[in-house]
Design an enzyme around this catalytic site. Structure first.
Site, short mmCIF file in Angstrom:
data_model
loop_
_atom_site.label_atom_id
_atom_site.label_comp_id
_atom_site.label_asym_id
_atom_site.label_seq_id
_atom_site.Cartn_x
_atom_site.Cartn_y
_atom_site.Cartn_z
N ASP A 57 12.04 45.65 20.29
CA ASP A 57 12.83 47.09 20.93
C ASP A 57 11.78 47.56 22.00
O ASP A 57 11.62 47.98 22.29
CB ASP A 57 12.92 47.86 20.14
N GLU A 58 10.75 46.60 22.51
CA GLU A 58 10.27 47.10 23.81
C GLU A 58 10.28 46.32 25.03
O GLU A 58 11.37 45.39 25.71
CB GLU A 58 8.66 46.18 23.30
#
Length: 132
Positions: free
Chosen positions: A53-54
């Site tokens: 989720d980066e």
């Protein structure tokens, strides 16, 4: 002074979406977040997913105030609910801003922005982070 701003983004609450609703919903959220981030940047800026989720945004020619304003706009674009299979889910985002300087490796620049992101994330209470 202006330079290459590196905005490191980590989604707040993404894990709970994956855990509660499954990877299909998580994947749809990541796609929508990428689309929303892309609509907030200028032509020539780069939005990329690093993994999980980066995300990272590269924006050249920004000063510190401009980069901070961009982070606020990006966070604001992510916050509205995302509809997946008739369900509305929410994620928030924490941003760290790093600067690429002459002689720095890509790893050093990313590590600097990542460290600043964690400082920013810890500075906000959990109540100010949106989650699924």
């Amino acid at each position: 002074t202006k330079g290459l701003a590196v905005l490191f983004c980590d989604l707040d609450g993404f894990k709970s979406i994956n855990d509660r609703f499954g990877h299909h919903t998580g994947d749809a959220v990541l796609i929508e977040v990428a689309r929303r981030l892309s609509t907030c940047v200028r032509d020539g800026d780069t939005v990329a997913r690093l993994g999980g989720d980066e995300f990272v945004v590269l924006a050249d020619g920004l000063g510190a105030a401009d980069a901070a304003d961009l982070a606020v706009r990006l966070r604001g674009a992510i916050i509205p609910p995302i509809r997946v299979d008739g369900r509305a889910v929410r994620v928030g985002a924490s941003f760290g801003i790093g600067w690429a300087s002459c002689g720095m490796s890509a790893d050093e620049v990313l590590r600097s922005a990542d460290q600043r992101m964690y400082i920013e994330k810890r500075s906000r209470s959990k109540a100010h982070r949106r989650a699924g």
